[in-house]
Design a protein around this motif. Sequence first.
Motif, PDB file in Angstrom:
ATOM      1  N   TYR A  94      63.075  36.247  39.202  1.00 44.17           N
ATOM      2  CA  TYR A  94      62.542  37.229  40.146  1.00 44.17           C
ATOM      3  C   TYR A  94      62.457  38.609  39.504  1.00 44.17           C
ATOM      4  O   TYR A  94      61.435  39.289  39.593  1.00 44.17           O
ATOM      5  N   TYR A  95      63.531  39.024  38.838  1.00 48.25           N
ATOM      6  CA  TYR A  95      63.536  40.356  38.235  1.00 48.25           C
ATOM      7  C   TYR A  95      62.603  40.455  37.028  1.00 48.25           C
ATOM      8  O   TYR A  95      62.033  41.505  36.776  1.00 48.25           O
ATOM      9  N   ARG A 151      59.757  38.813  36.786  1.00 50.03           N
ATOM     10  CA  ARG A 151      58.439  38.917  37.410  1.00 50.03           C
ATOM     11  C   ARG A 151      58.211  40.331  37.947  1.00 50.03           C
ATOM     12  O   ARG A 151      57.153  40.928  37.762  1.00 50.03           O
ATOM     13  N   LEU A 152      59.222  40.894  38.582  1.00 44.93           N
ATOM     14  CA  LEU A 152      59.129  42.245  39.112  1.00 44.93           C
ATOM     15  C   LEU A 152      58.957  43.266  37.987  1.00 44.93           C
ATOM     16  O   LEU A 152      58.155  44.203  38.098  1.00 44.93           O
ATOM     17  N   ASN A 153      59.652  43.064  36.903  1.00 44.70           N
ATOM     18  CA  ASN A 153      59.534  43.964  35.755  1.00 44.70           C
ATOM     19  C   ASN A 153      58.122  43.929  35.173  1.00 44.70           C
ATOM     20  O   ASN A 153      57.553  44.967  34.820  1.00 44.70           O
ATOM     21  N   GLN A 166      55.424  43.212  36.849  1.00 42.54           N
ATOM     22  CA  GLN A 166      54.573  43.892  37.819  1.00 42.54           C
ATOM     23  C   GLN A 166      54.710  45.404  37.686  1.00 42.54           C
ATOM     24  O   GLN A 166      53.724  46.139  37.796  1.00 42.54           O
ATOM     25  N   THR A 216      52.817  49.146  42.687  1.00 50.90           N
ATOM     26  CA  THR A 216      54.049  48.386  42.921  1.00 50.90           C
ATOM     27  C   THR A 216      55.260  49.216  42.554  1.00 50.90           C
ATOM     28  O   THR A 216      56.259  49.237  43.273  1.00 50.90           O
ATOM     29  N   ILE A 257      58.235  50.368  45.231  1.00 51.38           N
ATOM     30  CA  ILE A 257      59.651  50.029  45.043  1.00 51.38           C
ATOM     31  C   ILE A 257      60.505  51.285  44.972  1.00 51.38           C
ATOM     32  O   ILE A 257      61.578  51.370  45.573  1.00 51.38           O
TER      33      ILE A 257
END
Length: 98
Positions: free
Chosen positions: A62-63, A65-67, A69, A76, A80
């Motif tokens: 998850y992190y 993927r978030l990184n 993005q 994004t 956040i």
Amino acid sequence: MNYQELRAWSKRYLSLTLVAAIGVAAVVLFFNENSLVKSVEQERRIEELNAAISEAGDTLMYYRRLNRQLDRDRETMERIVREEHHMQRPEEDVYIFE
């Protein structure tokens, strides 16, 4: 059953070899450092740790993927930062409802 009957029964059915074998089996199964009880506890602990590893792997994905993005998408990143760190633009008023 009186004492003589008990003694006669034990002479007939119990031998020193049988008593010794039962004693060794009890030590191996219950009192040894690799006993059955400890083995079961260790297996349970291994299952718990494997579940924790799996959960940590999901969180890591998850992190990551978030990184990715955040590196690609400026919107994004702004979302956040504003939601999780309560940052605002100079001309904005932010109200937090919980």
